[in-house]
Design a protein around this motif. Sequence first.
Motif, PDB file in Angstrom:
ATOM      1  N   VAL A  22       0.852  -1.185   0.000  1.00 25.09           N
ATOM      2  CA  VAL A  22       0.000   0.000   0.000  1.00 25.09           C
ATOM      3  C   VAL A  22       0.888   1.235   0.000  1.00 25.09           C
ATOM      4  O   VAL A  22       2.103   1.157   0.197  1.00 25.09           O
ATOM      5  CB  VAL A  22      -0.942   0.038   1.228  1.00 25.09           C
ATOM      6  N   SER A  23       0.263   2.382  -0.190  1.00 26.71           N
ATOM      7  CA  SER A  23       0.993   3.637  -0.165  1.00 26.71           C
ATOM      8  C   SER A  23       1.368   3.999   1.268  1.00 26.71           C
ATOM      9  O   SER A  23       0.557   3.886   2.186  1.00 26.71           O
ATOM     10  CB  SER A  23       0.130   4.750  -0.772  1.00 26.71           C
ATOM     11  N   ASN A  24       2.606   4.415   1.465  1.00 30.09           N
ATOM     12  CA  ASN A  24       3.067   4.916   2.755  1.00 30.09           C
ATOM     13  C   ASN A  24       2.275   6.186   3.097  1.00 30.09           C
ATOM     14  O   ASN A  24       2.070   7.052   2.247  1.00 30.09           O
ATOM     15  CB  ASN A  24       4.559   5.213   2.663  1.00 30.09           C
ATOM     16  N   LEU A  25       1.826   6.318   4.338  1.00 28.38           N
ATOM     17  CA  LEU A  25       1.041   7.490   4.738  1.00 28.38           C
ATOM     18  C   LEU A  25       1.782   8.801   4.479  1.00 28.38           C
ATOM     19  O   LEU A  25       1.158   9.840   4.242  1.00 28.38           O
ATOM     20  CB  LEU A  25       0.666   7.394   6.211  1.00 28.38           C
ATOM     21  N   ALA A  26       3.118   8.759   4.546  1.00 27.18           N
ATOM     22  CA  ALA A  26       3.895   9.984   4.308  1.00 27.18           C
ATOM     23  C   ALA A  26       3.797  10.458   2.868  1.00 27.18           C
ATOM     24  O   ALA A  26       4.195  11.590   2.564  1.00 27.18           O
ATOM     25  CB  ALA A  26       5.361   9.751   4.681  1.00 27.18           C
ATOM     26  N   ASN A  27       3.247   9.623   1.990  1.00 23.99           N
ATOM     27  CA  ASN A  27       3.098  10.050   0.603  1.00 23.99           C
ATOM     28  C   ASN A  27       2.110  11.204   0.465  1.00 23.99           C
ATOM     29  O   ASN A  27       2.162  11.959  -0.506  1.00 23.99           O
ATOM     30  CB  ASN A  27       2.654   8.872  -0.277  1.00 23.99           C
ATOM     31  N   HIS A  28       1.206  11.359   1.420  1.00 23.13           N
ATOM     32  CA  HIS A  28       0.316  12.529   1.400  1.00 23.13           C
ATOM     33  C   HIS A  28       1.140  13.812   1.459  1.00 23.13           C
ATOM     34  O   HIS A  28       0.837  14.797   0.778  1.00 23.13           O
ATOM     35  CB  HIS A  28      -0.656  12.481   2.575  1.00 23.13           C
ATOM     36  N   LEU A  29       2.183  13.804   2.289  1.00 20.54           N
ATOM     37  CA  LEU A  29       3.055  14.975   2.392  1.00 20.54           C
ATOM     38  C   LEU A  29       3.848  15.156   1.105  1.00 20.54           C
ATOM     39  O   LEU A  29       4.001  16.290   0.617  1.00 20.54           O
ATOM     40  CB  LEU A  29       4.000  14.818   3.585  1.00 20.54           C
ATOM     41  N   THR A  30       4.352  14.079   0.539  1.00 19.57           N
ATOM     42  CA  THR A  30       5.095  14.144  -0.727  1.00 19.57           C
ATOM     43  C   THR A  30       4.243  14.785  -1.813  1.00 19.57           C
ATOM     44  O   THR A  30       4.683  15.681  -2.541  1.00 19.57           O
ATOM     45  CB  THR A  30       5.517  12.726  -1.166  1.00 19.57           C
ATOM     46  N   ARG A  31       3.008  14.335  -1.922  1.00 16.40           N
ATOM     47  CA  ARG A  31       2.090  14.865  -2.938  1.00 16.40           C
ATOM     48  C   ARG A  31       1.791  16.337  -2.703  1.00 16.40           C
ATOM     49  O   ARG A  31       1.790  17.145  -3.636  1.00 16.40           O
ATOM     50  CB  ARG A  31       0.797  14.055  -2.918  1.00 16.40           C
ATOM     51  N   VAL A  58      10.822  17.265   7.243  1.00 16.46           N
ATOM     52  CA  VAL A  58      10.576  15.842   7.495  1.00 16.46           C
ATOM     53  C   VAL A  58      11.646  14.991   6.821  1.00 16.46           C
ATOM     54  O   VAL A  58      12.145  14.014   7.396  1.00 16.46           O
ATOM     55  CB  VAL A  58       9.155  15.452   7.035  1.00 16.46           C
ATOM     56  N   ASN A  59      12.021  15.352   5.586  1.00 15.14           N
ATOM     57  CA  ASN A  59      13.108  14.654   4.915  1.00 15.14           C
ATOM     58  C   ASN A  59      14.396  14.727   5.734  1.00 15.14           C
ATOM     59  O   ASN A  59      15.101  13.717   5.915  1.00 15.14           O
ATOM     60  CB  ASN A  59      13.360  15.260   3.531  1.00 15.14           C
ATOM     61  N   ALA A  60      14.717  15.923   6.217  1.00 19.81           N
ATOM     62  CA  ALA A  60      15.949  16.109   6.978  1.00 19.81           C
ATOM     63  C   ALA A  60      15.918  15.312   8.278  1.00 19.81           C
ATOM     64  O   ALA A  60      16.922  14.682   8.664  1.00 19.81           O
ATOM     65  CB  ALA A  60      16.160  17.596   7.266  1.00 19.81           C
ATOM     66  N   LEU A  61      14.784  15.329   8.975  1.00 19.27           N
ATOM     67  CA  LEU A  61      14.670  14.568  10.216  1.00 19.27           C
ATOM     68  C   LEU A  61      14.793  13.073   9.940  1.00 19.27           C
ATOM     69  O   LEU A  61      15.505  12.351  10.668  1.00 19.27           O
ATOM     70  CB  LEU A  61      13.331  14.882  10.889  1.00 19.27           C
ATOM     71  N   ALA A  62      14.109  12.606   8.905  1.00 19.57           N
ATOM     72  CA  ALA A  62      14.187  11.183   8.565  1.00 19.57           C
ATOM     73  C   ALA A  62      15.613  10.790   8.206  1.00 19.57           C
ATOM     74  O   ALA A  62      16.111   9.737   8.629  1.00 19.57           O
ATOM     75  CB  ALA A  62      13.235  10.874   7.407  1.00 19.57           C
ATOM     76  N   MET A  91       6.010  12.540  13.566  1.00 25.10           N
ATOM     77  CA  MET A  91       5.046  11.562  13.077  1.00 25.10           C
ATOM     78  C   MET A  91       5.312  11.219  11.618  1.00 25.10           C
ATOM     79  O   MET A  91       5.451  10.046  11.240  1.00 25.10           O
ATOM     80  CB  MET A  91       3.621  12.101  13.228  1.00 25.10           C
ATOM     81  N   LEU A  92       5.421  12.235  10.795  1.00 29.99           N
ATOM     82  CA  LEU A  92       5.586  12.026   9.363  1.00 29.99           C
ATOM     83  C   LEU A  92       6.943  11.437   9.023  1.00 29.99           C
ATOM     84  O   LEU A  92       7.070  10.634   8.087  1.00 29.99           O
ATOM     85  CB  LEU A  92       5.357  13.341   8.622  1.00 29.99           C
ATOM     86  N   ALA A  93       7.970  11.796   9.798  1.00 30.54           N
ATOM     87  CA  ALA A  93       9.302  11.226   9.561  1.00 30.54           C
ATOM     88  C   ALA A  93       9.318   9.737   9.900  1.00 30.54           C
ATOM     89  O   ALA A  93       9.944   8.928   9.185  1.00 30.54           O
ATOM     90  CB  ALA A  93      10.354  11.971  10.380  1.00 30.54           C
ATOM     91  N   CYS A  94       8.652   9.351  10.994  1.00 27.94           N
ATOM     92  CA  CYS A  94       8.557   7.934  11.331  1.00 27.94           C
ATOM     93  C   CYS A  94       7.829   7.174  10.228  1.00 27.94           C
ATOM     94  O   CYS A  94       8.275   6.103   9.797  1.00 27.94           O
ATOM     95  CB  CYS A  94       7.840   7.752  12.669  1.00 27.94           C
ATOM     96  N   PHE A  95       6.702   7.722   9.770  1.00 26.72           N
ATOM     97  CA  PHE A  95       5.972   7.066   8.693  1.00 26.72           C
ATOM     98  C   PHE A  95       6.866   6.912   7.460  1.00 26.72           C
ATOM     99  O   PHE A  95       6.899   5.862   6.822  1.00 26.72           O
ATOM    100  CB  PHE A  95       4.735   7.879   8.318  1.00 26.72           C
TER     101      PHE A  95
END
Length: 543
Positions: A22-31, A58-62, A91-95
């Motif tokens: 399935v799509s990773n939930l963080a993809n909402h942020l990417t979009r 979020v990218n930097a934190l991840a 939250m989004l970095a963990c996802f």
Amino acid sequence: MSSWASSLADPKGGVAPSTTRVSNLANHLTRNARQLGDEPALIWGDAQWTWSQMDARVNALAAGMRDRFGVAKGDRILIQSQNCNQMFESMLACFRLGAVWVPANFRQTPEEVAWLAQSSGASGMIWGAEFPDHAAACDTPERNFTLVIGGTAGDDNDFDTLVQAHMGQTVPNAPVDRDDPCWFFFTSGTTGRPKASVLTHGQMAFVLLNHLNDLMPGTTHTARSLCLAPLSHGAGVHQMTQVAAGAATVLFPSGRFDPAVAWKIVQDHKISNMFTVPTIVKMLVEHESVGQYDTSSLKHMIYAGAPMYRADQKYALSVLGKVLVQYFGLGEVTGNITVLPPNEHFEDDDEMRIGSCGHPRTGIEISIQGNDGTEMPTGQQGEICVIGPAVFAGYYNNPEANTKSFRDGWFRTGDLGYVDEQGYLFITGRESDMYISGGSNIYPREIEEKILTHDDVSETAVLGVPDPVWGEVGIAVCVLRDNAGVSAETLQTWLKPKISSYKMPKRFIILDEMPKSAYGKITKKIIRETLEERGLLEQEVTS
């Protein structure tokens, strides 16, 4: 089978976890960063972050958590923080990494949070600088790293220093399957210690779509949402729904809740929706400031966590109009059981389904069951049980709780209720709230509703306490409205002819303020503890 999946002990009858991608939930942020780059994503006081800026952070934190601390898919990361942009970013970095976000209620004690760390197997912790005792209590051999929100700039463990050091890096959203965990949603622990409900990427994808369809239809990127409650629980799910819609979230300022500040934010930011609990709705609509600001932008005031008493419901409708949205749902079903939309809220008692929390949500099925699992006839009370894509994957590492909570695939909520001929659900109480007096089952909800029809009573809770003659008797705890002078004895005399004698509370107790949970909910456990601490239960126990 992965270690987390095996820990669930097949709660749904032996069905193995899915391997459906399935799509990773963080993809909402990417979009959103691609499509809505310069539009606001998060607003907190005078600070504002666009979708592009949030995605970059979020990218930097991840990248920092991955490269410096080795965080990988499946790792659990504990969060102890008040609402802030960093908490939302974590939250989004963990996802994005495929890790599991494990948020704590920031009002819990260090010892309570240490239990969350231990029971979740957290390998890292992100904590606000104001919580050093919590961080110390969670310092175990299993913990590999900590990050401090609001720490000393330049320190290796400072959250924003790590983010700045990795700005410009891009981390792809980790591939995930439908049943891969993304969030350990801890129960409030009304009985025993909190349990970690496992929420997954596939389940949450359904929940976000369901929230948008059933609670806030028409929500788009032009909407604005006010976040009043801690992101660690229902508010976090609600705000992820805003991410899915591309709508901006406005965080309420830190510190004590002030209704006037909330209404000013509604006016200044043209807030479209907010999620809260009935006690906060009551505070908002009864505050004098509600008439001082323009609230016309507000389309959906969503309340959950507990049913709203009818007297409060009618007053809120008279102040705000038809914007109330009620839903019923537990953390284990991620809020998705029933909905009562604005067009089904009425001031007129003849039009209103008084006491109903609505009809089943899209994709959700409700069954009212007896103790043996048989379905009860329409109109008869039983335990509320549910199935559907919003039901969680089970409790982490707790096979005993999983066995108890699932029966023939149905999740057992522990709440009691019935459905009418149109399928509308009426909650009569929690099984744990019921008490038995003289052999009769007493459900406090009915008594509380009657007490609240008294003009001088603002809040009430009825609970059962031990009694040497009747086994248990009820006591009614009340908070009065400002300038009310009614006595406990007067309330008792007033209620007596309005209710069956066996349901009549033995004693009324008047408090200046009702004890509530960290989320503003009135819970019998906290009230009981408060009364015990003040020695107000000794009369019943020793009589």
